[in-house]
Design a protein around this motif. Sequence first.
Motif, PDB file in Angstrom:
ATOM      1  N   GLY A 195      20.518  35.264  36.186  1.00  0.00           N
ATOM      2  CA  GLY A 195      20.430  36.510  35.191  1.00  0.00           C
ATOM      3  C   GLY A 195      21.910  36.678  34.403  1.00  0.00           C
ATOM      4  O   GLY A 195      22.119  37.937  33.863  1.00  0.00           O
ATOM      5  N   LYS A 226      24.063  37.165  31.448  1.00  0.00           N
ATOM      6  CA  LYS A 226      23.932  38.031  30.014  1.00  0.00           C
ATOM      7  C   LYS A 226      24.321  36.897  28.966  1.00  0.00           C
ATOM      8  O   LYS A 226      23.659  37.157  27.636  1.00  0.00           O
ATOM      9  CB  LYS A 226      24.750  39.129  30.002  1.00  0.00           C
ATOM     10  N   ASN A 227      25.192  35.886  29.316  1.00  0.00           N
ATOM     11  CA  ASN A 227      25.497  35.053  28.255  1.00  0.00           C
ATOM     12  C   ASN A 227      25.619  33.929  28.845  1.00  0.00           C
ATOM     13  O   ASN A 227      26.366  33.488  30.014  1.00  0.00           O
ATOM     14  CB  ASN A 227      27.078  35.515  27.790  1.00  0.00           C
ATOM     15  N   GLU A 262      31.226  37.275  27.618  1.00  0.00           N
ATOM     16  CA  GLU A 262      31.661  37.734  29.159  1.00  0.00           C
ATOM     17  C   GLU A 262      32.721  38.346  29.167  1.00  0.00           C
ATOM     18  O   GLU A 262      32.949  39.383  30.133  1.00  0.00           O
ATOM     19  CB  GLU A 262      31.501  36.395  30.037  1.00  0.00           C
ATOM     20  N   ASN A 283      17.517  31.105  33.382  1.00  0.00           N
ATOM     21  CA  ASN A 283      18.052  32.174  33.506  1.00  0.00           C
ATOM     22  C   ASN A 283      17.468  33.308  34.458  1.00  0.00           C
ATOM     23  O   ASN A 283      18.281  34.129  35.257  1.00  0.00           O
ATOM     24  CB  ASN A 283      18.325  32.752  32.206  1.00  0.00           C
ATOM     25  N   ASN A 296      24.152  38.340  24.871  1.00  0.00           N
ATOM     26  CA  ASN A 296      23.764  39.937  25.051  1.00  0.00           C
ATOM     27  C   ASN A 296      22.425  39.799  25.672  1.00  0.00           C
ATOM     28  O   ASN A 296      21.556  41.078  25.463  1.00  0.00           O
ATOM     29  CB  ASN A 296      23.658  40.466  23.544  1.00  0.00           C
ATOM     30  N   GLY A 297      22.225  39.059  26.664  1.00  0.00           N
ATOM     31  CA  GLY A 297      20.809  39.244  27.453  1.00  0.00           C
ATOM     32  C   GLY A 297      19.652  38.571  26.670  1.00  0.00           C
ATOM     33  O   GLY A 297      18.509  38.707  27.231  1.00  0.00           O
ATOM     34  N   SER A 298      19.752  38.209  25.440  1.00  0.00           N
ATOM     35  CA  SER A 298      18.632  37.835  24.672  1.00  0.00           C
ATOM     36  C   SER A 298      18.503  36.181  24.257  1.00  0.00           C
ATOM     37  O   SER A 298      19.925  35.652  23.912  1.00  0.00           O
ATOM     38  CB  SER A 298      18.336  38.744  23.613  1.00  0.00           C
ATOM     39  N   GLN A 315       9.192  40.015  29.796  1.00  0.00           N
ATOM     40  CA  GLN A 315      10.164  40.560  29.014  1.00  0.00           C
ATOM     41  C   GLN A 315       9.538  41.650  27.859  1.00  0.00           C
ATOM     42  O   GLN A 315      10.053  42.738  27.657  1.00  0.00           O
ATOM     43  CB  GLN A 315      10.976  39.624  28.324  1.00  0.00           C
TER      44      GLN A 315
END
Lengths: 319, 319
Positions: free
Chosen positions: B129, B131-132, A156, B122, B149-151, B316
């Motif tokens: 939402g 990302k981390n 982050e 998430n 990293n969003g995944s 996704q």
Amino acid sequence: MNEMMIGVDIGGTTVKIGFINQDGEILKKWEVPTNTSNGGKAIMDDIWKSIQGHTHSLNISKGSLLGIGIGAPGFIEPDSGFVYEAVNIGWKNMDLAKEMKERANLPVYVQNDANIAALGENWIGAGNGAKNMIAVTLGTGVGGGVIANGSILNGENGMAGEIGHIKIDPNGIPCNCGGIGCLETICSATGIKRQGIDAVSINPDSKLAKFYEEHGKLSAKDIIDFAKSGDEISVQIINNTVDILGRTLANMATIINPSKIIIGGGVSKAGVYLLDLIASSFETYAIPKLNDVCELKLAELGNDAGIIGGAYLVKQNVK
Amino acid sequence: MNEMMIGVDIGGTTVKIGFINQDGEILKKWEVPTNTSNGGKAIMDDIWKSIQGHTHSLNISKGSLLGIGIGAPGFIEPDSGFVYEAVNIGWKNMDLAKEMKERANLPVYVQNDANIAALGENWIGAGNGAKNMIAVTLGTGVGGGVIANGSILNGENGMAGEIGHIKIDPNGIPCNCGGIGCLETICSATGIKRQGIDAVSINPDSKLAKFYEEHGKLSAKDIIDFAKSGDEISVQIINNTVDILGRTLANMATIINPSKIIIGGGVSKAGVYLLDLIASSFETYAIPKLNDVCELKLAELGNDAGIIGGAYLVKQNVK
């Protein structure tokens, strides 16, 4: 077409710079001193002038330079290339990417030094393009970089992968970070040396104590060398160090599930002796399914990892 | 256009199934029993027949179904949707994605159950939402899912994020995984209960011991309730539990640098009382720069997290 990238690795004493081609080969590398006086104001100009000089003397056309990838120590915002603070260099709120872009008129990408070293090892070093990899640097401190799903983890606010500050012992030694009992207080060169000096004071008649008395100093390398020769107290120190390091790496692997763990930095010069001990401790603590797919390896690029990783940062972003 | 996704969350006792729209709203949800007899062979047919039945009765056209997202416990290869082993269900080498595709003729995506619950939180739950993000489930065991990293992190063989098996105490209690002193042996409902029974045997005159004698059993909830009312022994158990959990989460944050840590599962029903204690322990151990950007929150979706995450897995991948 001889496209190339410029890798820059800014350290507290020297800045390493290199021209690197698309295959990760270093075409030319050199160093300039890091001028930390006056808040490190001259560093950007020093770097750029030096790059210009080498571009000239090597007759490199501007058009063949794809960009500059820079690693710097400290707290960095990788998206913008902004450096909040880099204590060793004297920078505070330094807009590194913008400053360099203004000078070079090239794309500029910035990461912290541990992360670009991990990227370099991952590209053409011991990582071998692993999609999931942990890199640990055992030096004065303990640094780290993590690659997951094929990308460096920044987190982050650029603090991801700060392996050295995993808390091991709530009753341990104070760390430079303000915390207590961080990994770095035990498994760095500094931490091994401290364990040695503690042991010497408890065992004043030991071989290690006599060596210390005779030479007036004791290094991590000395302790590792004594351990290699079978000195019991030194073996205990190294066993304690690798037990904690192997367990911490197993715990990190429990989160990341990597295929490679790369051990670098000054302490890793102890080579296969140390690597085998760490791997054995890792195996003790890791879930077998994690251990099955994970190889522990020594770093291969040495001091070039940073500039090669810097070049890769450009390659990843420009293409 | 009323496109929707099917979320499936396979547990040891029931399979949760739902039709979920693009906004994450559950249009219809229901359960079928998990038939674990005969190596769990009937489960795939049970799920598909049940989906077909509801598709019919709700008058849903096949064309509006984008795909099926499935969470299952055990060791899963997410790229292929292959289940190596799911002990609770009886599966071994089950080609889950392929089997379901053959029946449904729809895209099918598979993840382990902890990961799809994390994805659900998430998407429309407490994660917002991020990302981390780290999701921890404190139930019979301790599960986890990590988004970086969003995944979702899967790692090299689907073992990433197995938070419950971080090694805390090399001299601790044996864990189901074969290891010693895993987080789950201390911070799960089972672990808290064990700490309670240990404490009772040492303090036979305590309030907790009398309660145990009277009721013939002692649950994690009982111990938490006693701690809330100020019972000293119970407070000690909870303090020990949150100290270790907060430290472990701080260590994970040192690797991932998340903006959200989501606490779910049965134990988290103790609510804000427990959350505040965990957050305070986290703050003690985390580097301030990590703590500054990280919020600890209770999970919001309860038992729906899995089917919602399953739906998100489709969203996704299909878009």
